[in-house]
Design a protein around this motif. Structure first.
Motif, PDB file in Angstrom:
ATOM      1  N   ALA A 103     -13.464  39.366 -42.386  1.00 54.81           N
ATOM      2  CA  ALA A 103     -13.584  40.418 -41.375  1.00 54.81           C
ATOM      3  C   ALA A 103     -15.020  40.520 -40.871  1.00 54.81           C
ATOM      4  O   ALA A 103     -15.259  40.803 -39.694  1.00 54.81           O
ATOM      5  CB  ALA A 103     -13.119  41.755 -41.943  1.00 54.81           C
ATOM      6  N   SER A 104     -15.991  40.286 -41.755  1.00 54.42           N
ATOM      7  CA  SER A 104     -17.395  40.354 -41.339  1.00 54.42           C
ATOM      8  C   SER A 104     -17.737  39.263 -40.340  1.00 54.42           C
ATOM      9  O   SER A 104     -18.690  39.382 -39.574  1.00 54.42           O
ATOM     10  CB  SER A 104     -18.321  40.249 -42.561  1.00 54.42           C
ATOM     11  OG  SER A 104     -18.339  38.927 -43.094  1.00 54.42           O
ATOM     12  N   LYS A 105     -16.936  38.186 -40.321  1.00 52.60           N
ATOM     13  CA  LYS A 105     -17.130  37.088 -39.370  1.00 52.60           C
ATOM     14  C   LYS A 105     -16.190  37.195 -38.180  1.00 52.60           C
ATOM     15  O   LYS A 105     -16.195  36.328 -37.305  1.00 52.60           O
ATOM     16  CB  LYS A 105     -16.905  35.739 -40.066  1.00 52.60           C
ATOM     17  CG  LYS A 105     -17.893  35.423 -41.153  1.00 52.60           C
ATOM     18  CD  LYS A 105     -17.683  34.034 -41.711  1.00 52.60           C
ATOM     19  CE  LYS A 105     -16.404  33.891 -42.514  1.00 52.60           C
ATOM     20  NZ  LYS A 105     -16.266  32.532 -43.090  1.00 52.60           N
ATOM     21  N   ARG A 106     -15.339  38.240 -38.186  1.00 49.48           N
ATOM     22  CA  ARG A 106     -14.342  38.438 -37.136  1.00 49.48           C
ATOM     23  C   ARG A 106     -13.389  37.255 -37.058  1.00 49.48           C
ATOM     24  O   ARG A 106     -12.947  36.844 -35.991  1.00 49.48           O
ATOM     25  CB  ARG A 106     -15.019  38.676 -35.784  1.00 49.48           C
ATOM     26  CG  ARG A 106     -15.912  39.899 -35.759  1.00 49.48           C
ATOM     27  CD  ARG A 106     -16.557  40.143 -34.420  1.00 49.48           C
ATOM     28  NE  ARG A 106     -15.561  40.418 -33.394  1.00 49.48           N
ATOM     29  CZ  ARG A 106     -15.469  39.757 -32.251  1.00 49.48           C
ATOM     30  NH1 ARG A 106     -16.303  38.775 -31.973  1.00 49.48           N
ATOM     31  NH2 ARG A 106     -14.546  40.060 -31.368  1.00 49.48           N
ATOM     32  N   VAL A 107     -13.037  36.715 -38.232  1.00 50.30           N
ATOM     33  CA  VAL A 107     -12.112  35.593 -38.312  1.00 50.30           C
ATOM     34  C   VAL A 107     -10.693  36.068 -38.559  1.00 50.30           C
ATOM     35  O   VAL A 107      -9.748  35.644 -37.900  1.00 50.30           O
ATOM     36  CB  VAL A 107     -12.548  34.616 -39.421  1.00 50.30           C
ATOM     37  CG1 VAL A 107     -11.433  33.628 -39.754  1.00 50.30           C
ATOM     38  CG2 VAL A 107     -13.799  33.868 -39.002  1.00 50.30           C
ATOM     39  N   PHE A 108     -10.525  36.964 -39.518  1.00 53.27           N
ATOM     40  CA  PHE A 108      -9.203  37.441 -39.921  1.00 53.27           C
ATOM     41  C   PHE A 108      -9.321  38.939 -40.103  1.00 53.27           C
ATOM     42  O   PHE A 108      -9.966  39.407 -41.033  1.00 53.27           O
ATOM     43  CB  PHE A 108      -8.806  36.750 -41.224  1.00 53.27           C
ATOM     44  CG  PHE A 108      -7.350  36.863 -41.585  1.00 53.27           C
ATOM     45  CD1 PHE A 108      -6.363  36.920 -40.612  1.00 53.27           C
ATOM     46  CD2 PHE A 108      -6.963  36.888 -42.908  1.00 53.27           C
ATOM     47  CE1 PHE A 108      -5.029  36.998 -40.948  1.00 53.27           C
ATOM     48  CE2 PHE A 108      -5.629  36.957 -43.267  1.00 53.27           C
ATOM     49  CZ  PHE A 108      -4.660  37.012 -42.286  1.00 53.27           C
ATOM     50  N   GLU A 109      -8.699  39.702 -39.203  1.00 52.92           N
ATOM     51  CA  GLU A 109      -8.943  41.133 -39.139  1.00 52.92           C
ATOM     52  C   GLU A 109      -7.663  41.925 -39.378  1.00 52.92           C
ATOM     53  O   GLU A 109      -6.590  41.355 -39.589  1.00 52.92           O
ATOM     54  CB  GLU A 109      -9.543  41.476 -37.766  1.00 52.92           C
ATOM     55  CG  GLU A 109     -10.861  40.728 -37.508  1.00 52.92           C
ATOM     56  CD  GLU A 109     -11.293  40.789 -36.063  1.00 52.92           C
ATOM     57  OE1 GLU A 109     -10.513  40.394 -35.177  1.00 52.92           O
ATOM     58  OE2 GLU A 109     -12.415  41.242 -35.805  1.00 52.92           O
ATOM     59  N   GLY A 110      -7.790  43.232 -39.330  1.00 46.14           N
ATOM     60  CA  GLY A 110      -6.642  44.098 -39.535  1.00 46.14           C
ATOM     61  C   GLY A 110      -5.898  44.372 -38.240  1.00 46.14           C
ATOM     62  O   GLY A 110      -6.199  43.814 -37.183  1.00 46.14           O
TER      63      GLY A 110
END
Length: 415
Positions: A89-96
């Protein structure tokens, strides 16, 4: 003050008393508390600007919504994945999802997995460009993709351009659950190891259910095993057809990202690695790598892991080897890859205050230090047997040096 002492005060940090807030924000991105249920994670609103849940973090496209903490990632069956989820999430790769949830137990769909793989490769901006969004998709179900997953059109196009599909794939099958074999093949392709996989097609897999793995997929599984992306179950099975959950995919993605060029970082993300030069001061970490010092500001909602447990910023110890993910210069994820044991420390600063025990001995001591031109105060616990040299109790703003180990001061030197 001499140069040596000045350098000490600049690069040595204390065990900061300021502790980061425990969890990331969980406010709703769209304000209505309703997920869209179609697998699309956090994205743009109708004004074509990024929304935010925790704070505004700006990039060239506006304010970006980065959420690391999800209220539904609870329970022993999924909590193990929290570190991977936060890292991605910090890399905006796999988010909610738009309702603030992550749904870790939910089976991942192929369109979600493809999207995450493209982002992991650092191709998010390309996939979301107007050119790719308007691409012609040469798949039999292209109309279905464009109708039901219009936001993903560019991702499918970029995935095809980067050989993430098999040559025999004539459909995207966006709604289909991603199984272990399909996800394994996808990530090996994302690592650009397709040629290596093809060279291993005739090698033997030792799983009890190896016969269930198609001959044309053996090499992909072999490479994934060698790279540590995936492993088998305790009963020595691979279970190629078993659907992958979002929590499980998070682990696979993070392991893959560690081995990608740029470590899976995108345009706005930076990976900082090295040893912590001294204990944290306020919300600043000073990292040393090959003699070069970098000061990193840590966000109040950052996820920090040491010994595989989430900790506060002041639990980091000088000498710890760190992996820090930043977005526009702000650290959102910090992991100790090698932890120091029984650490000793020596810091210099200006004396500010102290507290005493009931017996009149020093319990804590506060000093002020200058980091990147900013004065930060740090508080240290003091051993009952502390030795004091150079005079009696110091006056305010007197230069002192503190020495000790395991976060406990055992010597105070007054200058």
């Amino acid at each position: 003050m001499n140069t040596k002492k000045t350098m000490k005060s600049m690069i040595a940090a204390g065990l900061a008393v300021t502790m980061l807030a425990g969890g990331g924000a969980t406010a709703l991105a769209n304000g209505n508390g309703k997920g869209n249920g179609n697998g699309k994670d956090q994205g743009r609103n109708n004004d074509n600007k990024y929304t935010t849940q925790a704070k505004n973090i700006s990039n060239s496209k506006g304010n970006v919504n980065i959420v690391l903490n999800f209220p539904d990632v609870t329970g022993a069956d999924v909590e193990w994945a929290m570190k991977y989820i936060a890292s991605l999430a910090s890399k905006r790769v796999f988010e909610g999802y738009e309702d603030g949830s992550f749904q870790p137990r939910k089976t991942i769909t192929r369109i979600e997995a493809l999207t995450a793989a493209v982002r992991l490769m650092g191709l998010r901006d390309q996939a979301e460009s107007a050119e790719e969004m308007n691409s012609n998709l040469n798949f039999k179900d292209a109309d279905h993709v464009k109708k039901q997953y219009a936001w993903a059109t560019g991702y499918v196009a970029v995935a095809a351009e980067n050989d993430l599909f098999l040559e025999s794939d004539d459909k995207v099958q966006p709604d289909k659950p991603a199984d272990r074999l399909w996800a394994t093949t996808l990530l090996v392709k994302a690592m650009k190891l397709g040629t290596e996989a093809k060279s291993k097609m005739n090698e033997k897999l030792t799983f009890r259910d190896a016969a269930q793995i198609p001959a044309g997929s053996v090499g992909y599984v072999k490479v994934a095993l060698e790279k540590g992306l995936i492993d088998g179950y305790e009963d020595n099975t691979f279970r190629p057809d078993r659907p992958v959950t979002r929590a499980e995919l998070a682990a696979l993605l993070d392991r893959t990202g560690e081995q990608l060029p740029g470590n899976g970082s995108g345009q706005d993300q930076t990976l900082v690695t090295g040893k912590l030069a001294a204990a944290p001061v306020g919300n600043v970490l000073q990292v040393e790598n090959n003699g070069q010092y970098t000061n990193v500001v840590v966000d109040a909602n950052a996820f920090i892991y040491r010994n595989n447990a989430r900790v506060a910023l002041n639990a980091l110890v000088a000498g710890d080897t760190l992996k820090i993910r930043t977005f526009n210069g702000i650290a959102l994820f910090v992991e100790v890859t090698t932890a120091v044991t029984n650490p000793s420390f020596s810091v210099t600063g200006l004396y500010k205050d102290m507290t005493l025990t009931a017996e009149g001995k020093i319990a804590t001591i506060k000093i002020a230090q200058t980091v990147s031109g900013t004065v930060q105060e740090a508080v240290y616990n003091v051993a009952p047997t502390v030795s004091i040299t150079g005079g009696s109790l110091p006056a305010a703003d007197r230069l002192i040096e503190l020495k000790g180990s395991n976060a406990l001061v055992t010597e105070i030197k007054i200058y």
